[in-house]
Design an enzyme around this catalytic site. Structure first.
Site: not given
Ligand code: SD4
Length: 327
Positions: A87, A217-220, A240, A243
């Site tokens: 990850s 794509r971009v998350g948090d 975590t 996101g």
């Molecule tokens: C995201 N928060 O890109 C991250 C992924 C993550 O456990 O935390 N996975 O959304």
């Protein structure tokens, strides 16, 4: 005598007097303000998931008197380099086109922030994020620009897709069914908060994002206030999980602001999760938060069970499952 020394120490360390998240003042009968001492719990480091090598590395920096910022960078780099962690960093699961794209951010005690999003071929995005923060007039670089900046700054480009992650992706392509799995494994996105000997807090967050996400794509995780927020007057929080849900509630900023209003780190994390679950259907995704305040108190909370945080205090790693909303 002991008591006097204790109060003196508390004041010297800058922890002052804290109850919960706050330095409080008591008014005596003479209407004078008196401070009450609580033992400061720092230096200390907390990280999402079971990442003992990362927290131990960060602790070693803190123990030697290093800054919380250095501790965060060094700690996060451990998971980024660990190819078994699918990850984060090298070995991360790719997007649906088979590209490993990394996101990371870092914040220091002065509220400075640096981030990279959707960056390929560089295994230590946390260090590139720090360079963005320290060496550029900007706070966030994306994609090809981030990679170009990293290479110009001396980072070596490399293929981040490992055999294991490539095989999993090829298997996934047989159905191409996008359904992120709750608590996909023990090791996950690393969000880390550290408080150093001076009582200064810094934080970082680094991830390869959700497996088989859409390209771009971009998350948090790299977004200030969502995946991470630090206010050295108050504390820090990091996230975590899914996101998209953290972004919609600006989770980490919310938690720090709740601590500012007097909530403990634990209470603030619980309220942060409640903001998400109160919106309705949360059966199919996980979100978890960890938080730390100025006296080094920590909290953690998740929607579903199975999330754990790792704390290193006094050189001893402690990983235990956090409380969760949906027990
Ligand atoms: C995201 N928060 O890109 C991250 C992924 C993550 O456990 O935390 N996975 O959304």
């Amino acid at each position: 005598m002991k008591r006097r020394k204790f109060i003196q120490n508390a004041t010297l360390t800058g922890a002052g007097v804290a109850v919960g998240a706050h330095v409080i003042s008591c008014t005596t009968e003479k209407k004078e303000k008196t401070k009450i001492a609580v033992v400061p719990e720092f230096p200390k480091v907390i990280a999402t998931w079971n990442v003992p090598n990362a927290t131990e590395t960060a602790w070693k920096v803190l123990e030697k008197g290093g800054s919380s910022l250095d501790a965060i960078e060094q700690g996060c780099r451990i998971e980024e380099a660990d190819e078994r962690n699918q990850s984060v960093g090298k070995g991360g699961r790719p997007d649906r086109d088979g590209n490993v794209t990394l996101d990371a951010c870092i914040m220091d005690k002065n509220g400075n922030y640096g981030a990279v999003v959707c960056m390929q071929h560089i295994k230590h995005p946390i260090s590139v994020a720090r360079k963005v923060m320290e060496d550029t007039p900007h706070v966030l670089l994306a994609g090809k620009g981030a990679e170009k900046f990293a290479i110009e700054s001396g980072f070596q480009p490399e293929d981040l897709l490992t055999e294991a992650s490539r095989k999993e992706w090829e298997k996934w392509r047989e159905t191409s069914n996008y359904a992120p799995v709750i608590n996909i494994e023990n090791h996950d996105t690393i969000g880390m908060l550290a408080i150093d000997k001076n009582g200064d807090i810094a934080g970082g967050c680094t991830t390869s994002g959700l497996a088989y996400k859409m390209a771009g794509r971009v998350g948090d995780s790299p977004i200030v206030g969502s995946g991470l927020f630090i206010d050295n007057e108050i504390g820090g929080a990091t996230a975590t999980g899914m996101g998209e849900e953290v972004l919609k509630t600006v989770g980490s900023f919310l938690i720090v602001e709740l601590m500012r209003q007097g909530r403990s780190p634990q209470e603030a994390c619980e309220e942060g999760i409640k903001r998400i679950v109160s919106k309705g259907n949360f059966d199919n995704f996980q979100v978890a938060y960890v938080a730390m305040n100025k006296s080094g108190e920590t909290g953690s909370y998740s929607i579903h069970s199975g999330f754990s945080a790792t704390i290193n205090h006094n050189g001893i790693n402690n990983n235990k499952e956090s409380m969760s909303f949906n027990k």
